[in-house]
Design a protein around this motif. Structure first.
Motif, PDB file in Angstrom:
ATOM      1  N   PHE A  55      -0.461  -1.540   1.846  1.00 40.72           N
ATOM      2  CA  PHE A  55      -0.654  -0.819   3.101  1.00 40.72           C
ATOM      3  C   PHE A  55       0.404  -1.247   4.110  1.00 40.72           C
ATOM      4  O   PHE A  55       0.983  -0.416   4.806  1.00 40.72           O
ATOM      5  CB  PHE A  55      -2.067  -1.083   3.640  1.00 40.72           C
ATOM      6  N   GLU A  56       0.685  -2.525   4.170  1.00 44.74           N
ATOM      7  CA  GLU A  56       1.677  -3.020   5.131  1.00 44.74           C
ATOM      8  C   GLU A  56       3.100  -2.728   4.676  1.00 44.74           C
ATOM      9  O   GLU A  56       3.913  -2.224   5.446  1.00 44.74           O
ATOM     10  CB  GLU A  56       1.504  -4.523   5.329  1.00 44.74           C
ATOM     11  N   GLU A  57       3.403  -3.032   3.416  1.00 40.50           N
ATOM     12  CA  GLU A  57       4.782  -2.923   2.934  1.00 40.50           C
ATOM     13  C   GLU A  57       5.211  -1.490   2.652  1.00 40.50           C
ATOM     14  O   GLU A  57       6.314  -1.084   3.013  1.00 40.50           O
ATOM     15  CB  GLU A  57       4.964  -3.774   1.678  1.00 40.50           C
ATOM     16  N   LYS A  58       4.370  -0.719   1.996  1.00 35.93           N
ATOM     17  CA  LYS A  58       4.762   0.629   1.589  1.00 35.93           C
ATOM     18  C   LYS A  58       4.454   1.694   2.628  1.00 35.93           C
ATOM     19  O   LYS A  58       5.151   2.704   2.706  1.00 35.93           O
ATOM     20  CB  LYS A  58       4.084   0.992   0.265  1.00 35.93           C
ATOM     21  N   ALA A  59       3.394   1.468   3.402  1.00 36.84           N
ATOM     22  CA  ALA A  59       2.996   2.489   4.372  1.00 36.84           C
ATOM     23  C   ALA A  59       3.250   2.042   5.802  1.00 36.84           C
ATOM     24  O   ALA A  59       2.919   2.768   6.733  1.00 36.84           O
ATOM     25  CB  ALA A  59       1.523   2.831   4.187  1.00 36.84           C
ATOM     26  N   GLY A  60       3.813   0.877   5.973  1.00 34.08           N
ATOM     27  CA  GLY A  60       4.121   0.393   7.310  1.00 34.08           C
ATOM     28  C   GLY A  60       2.902   0.198   8.198  1.00 34.08           C
ATOM     29  O   GLY A  60       3.010   0.209   9.411  1.00 34.08           O
ATOM     30  N   GLY A  61       1.733   0.064   7.584  1.00 35.83           N
ATOM     31  CA  GLY A  61       0.513  -0.141   8.355  1.00 35.83           C
ATOM     32  C   GLY A  61       0.030   1.094   9.097  1.00 35.83           C
ATOM     33  O   GLY A  61      -0.786   0.993  10.005  1.00 35.83           O
ATOM     34  N   GLN A  62       0.535   2.259   8.715  1.00 39.06           N
ATOM     35  CA  GLN A  62       0.166   3.510   9.389  1.00 39.06           C
ATOM     36  C   GLN A  62      -1.209   3.995   8.914  1.00 39.06           C
ATOM     37  O   GLN A  62      -1.432   4.167   7.723  1.00 39.06           O
ATOM     38  CB  GLN A  62       1.210   4.596   9.110  1.00 39.06           C
ATOM     39  N   PRO A  80      -4.314   6.971   2.197  1.00 39.86           N
ATOM     40  CA  PRO A  80      -5.157   6.615   1.054  1.00 39.86           C
ATOM     41  C   PRO A  80      -5.282   5.104   0.845  1.00 39.86           C
ATOM     42  O   PRO A  80      -6.319   4.627   0.384  1.00 39.86           O
ATOM     43  CB  PRO A  80      -4.447   7.272  -0.136  1.00 39.86           C
ATOM     44  N   LEU A  81      -4.253   4.347   1.190  1.00 37.52           N
ATOM     45  CA  LEU A  81      -4.346   2.895   1.058  1.00 37.52           C
ATOM     46  C   LEU A  81      -5.363   2.316   2.041  1.00 37.52           C
ATOM     47  O   LEU A  81      -6.085   1.374   1.714  1.00 37.52           O
ATOM     48  CB  LEU A  81      -2.976   2.244   1.258  1.00 37.52           C
ATOM     49  N   LEU A  82      -5.441   2.892   3.229  1.00 39.35           N
ATOM     50  CA  LEU A  82      -6.439   2.460   4.203  1.00 39.35           C
ATOM     51  C   LEU A  82      -7.838   2.794   3.695  1.00 39.35           C
ATOM     52  O   LEU A  82      -8.762   1.980   3.802  1.00 39.35           O
ATOM     53  CB  LEU A  82      -6.189   3.120   5.556  1.00 39.35           C
ATOM     54  N   ALA A  83      -7.995   3.978   3.115  1.00 42.04           N
ATOM     55  CA  ALA A  83      -9.287   4.377   2.552  1.00 42.04           C
ATOM     56  C   ALA A  83      -9.686   3.439   1.418  1.00 42.04           C
ATOM     57  O   ALA A  83     -10.858   3.048   1.305  1.00 42.04           O
ATOM     58  CB  ALA A  83      -9.225   5.817   2.054  1.00 42.04           C
ATOM     59  N   ALA A  84      -8.720   3.028   0.595  1.00 44.30           N
ATOM     60  CA  ALA A  84      -9.006   2.098  -0.497  1.00 44.30           C
ATOM     61  C   ALA A  84      -9.451   0.746   0.055  1.00 44.30           C
ATOM     62  O   ALA A  84     -10.400   0.137  -0.453  1.00 44.30           O
ATOM     63  CB  ALA A  84      -7.783   1.935  -1.392  1.00 44.30           C
ATOM     64  N   CYS A  85      -8.790   0.273   1.110  1.00 43.82           N
ATOM     65  CA  CYS A  85      -9.171  -0.998   1.743  1.00 43.82           C
ATOM     66  C   CYS A  85     -10.600  -0.916   2.270  1.00 43.82           C
ATOM     67  O   CYS A  85     -11.397  -1.837   2.061  1.00 43.82           O
ATOM     68  CB  CYS A  85      -8.226  -1.345   2.892  1.00 43.82           C
ATOM     69  N   GLU A  86     -10.923   0.171   2.938  1.00 39.42           N
ATOM     70  CA  GLU A  86     -12.267   0.330   3.485  1.00 39.42           C
ATOM     71  C   GLU A  86     -13.314   0.354   2.382  1.00 39.42           C
ATOM     72  O   GLU A  86     -14.398  -0.200   2.526  1.00 39.42           O
ATOM     73  CB  GLU A  86     -12.344   1.597   4.324  1.00 39.42           C
ATOM     74  N   SER A  87     -12.991   0.978   1.264  1.00 41.02           N
ATOM     75  CA  SER A  87     -13.914   1.018   0.137  1.00 41.02           C
ATOM     76  C   SER A  87     -14.168  -0.382  -0.411  1.00 41.02           C
ATOM     77  O   SER A  87     -15.311  -0.760  -0.681  1.00 41.02           O
ATOM     78  CB  SER A  87     -13.346   1.924  -0.961  1.00 41.02           C
ATOM     79  N   VAL A  88     -13.106  -1.157  -0.563  1.00 40.01           N
ATOM     80  CA  VAL A  88     -13.258  -2.519  -1.085  1.00 40.01           C
ATOM     81  C   VAL A  88     -14.025  -3.386  -0.094  1.00 40.01           C
ATOM     82  O   VAL A  88     -14.871  -4.190  -0.484  1.00 40.01           O
ATOM     83  CB  VAL A  88     -11.887  -3.143  -1.436  1.00 40.01           C
ATOM     84  N   TYR A  89     -13.768  -3.207   1.213  1.00 40.73           N
ATOM     85  CA  TYR A  89     -14.532  -3.946   2.227  1.00 40.73           C
ATOM     86  C   TYR A  89     -16.029  -3.674   2.062  1.00 40.73           C
ATOM     87  O   TYR A  89     -16.854  -4.588   2.116  1.00 40.73           O
ATOM     88  CB  TYR A  89     -14.116  -3.552   3.645  1.00 40.73           C
ATOM     89  N   GLY A  90     -16.389  -2.417   1.871  1.00 39.59           N
ATOM     90  CA  GLY A  90     -17.797  -2.059   1.692  1.00 39.59           C
ATOM     91  C   GLY A  90     -18.400  -2.711   0.461  1.00 39.59           C
ATOM     92  O   GLY A  90     -19.531  -3.215   0.494  1.00 39.59           O
TER      93      GLY A  90
END
Length: 132
Positions: A55-62, A80-90
């Protein structure tokens, strides 16, 4: 969220497992029979680290990115990377609750242990009355 990965050395699944066991021992919920869920939880932490790094490296944290659909229209969509992070957090919250590593989970495990002790004491008392 992304700063977490930047300032953190990459951890292995076994290192996360060790930390989870230590946290469980600190709150008194560790039992060997929890090993499979501890391993899955450690794996989720590794997966989260990977997603956060991407998320940070490839998407610039956007949080949102431009997406061009089949008809050629460009729209802003949730990354989609943010959505994946949120899913794993859950998933992590659910796992940690089961392991007694959240206030709710710890309360649930403690109440179950108290209920089990009360049942055992009643049985012991009944046996004592029968002189067995």
């Amino acid at each position: 969220m992304a700063a977490r990965v930047r300032n953190q050395a990459v951890k292995t699944q076994s290192k996360y497992r060790q930390e989870i066991v230590e946290r469980m021992q600190a709150v008194g919920t560790y039992r060997e029979e929890f090993a499979p869920i501890i391993d899955r939880t450690a794996g989720l932490y590794v997966q989260l680290d990977r997603f956060l790094r991407d998320f940070e490296e490839k998407a610039g944290g956007q949080a949102v990115i431009k997406h061009t659909n089949k008809s050629g229209a460009t729209n802003l969509v949730k990354n989609p990377l943010l959505a994946a992070c949120e899913s794993v957090y859950g998933q992590l919250i659910l796992h940690e609750r089961e392991l007694g590593l959240t206030p709710t989970g710890l309360k649930k495990l403690n109440e179950a242990a108290l209920a089990q002790n009360k049942t055992s004491n009643a049985l012991v008392d009944a046996l004592k009355e029968l002189d067995i």
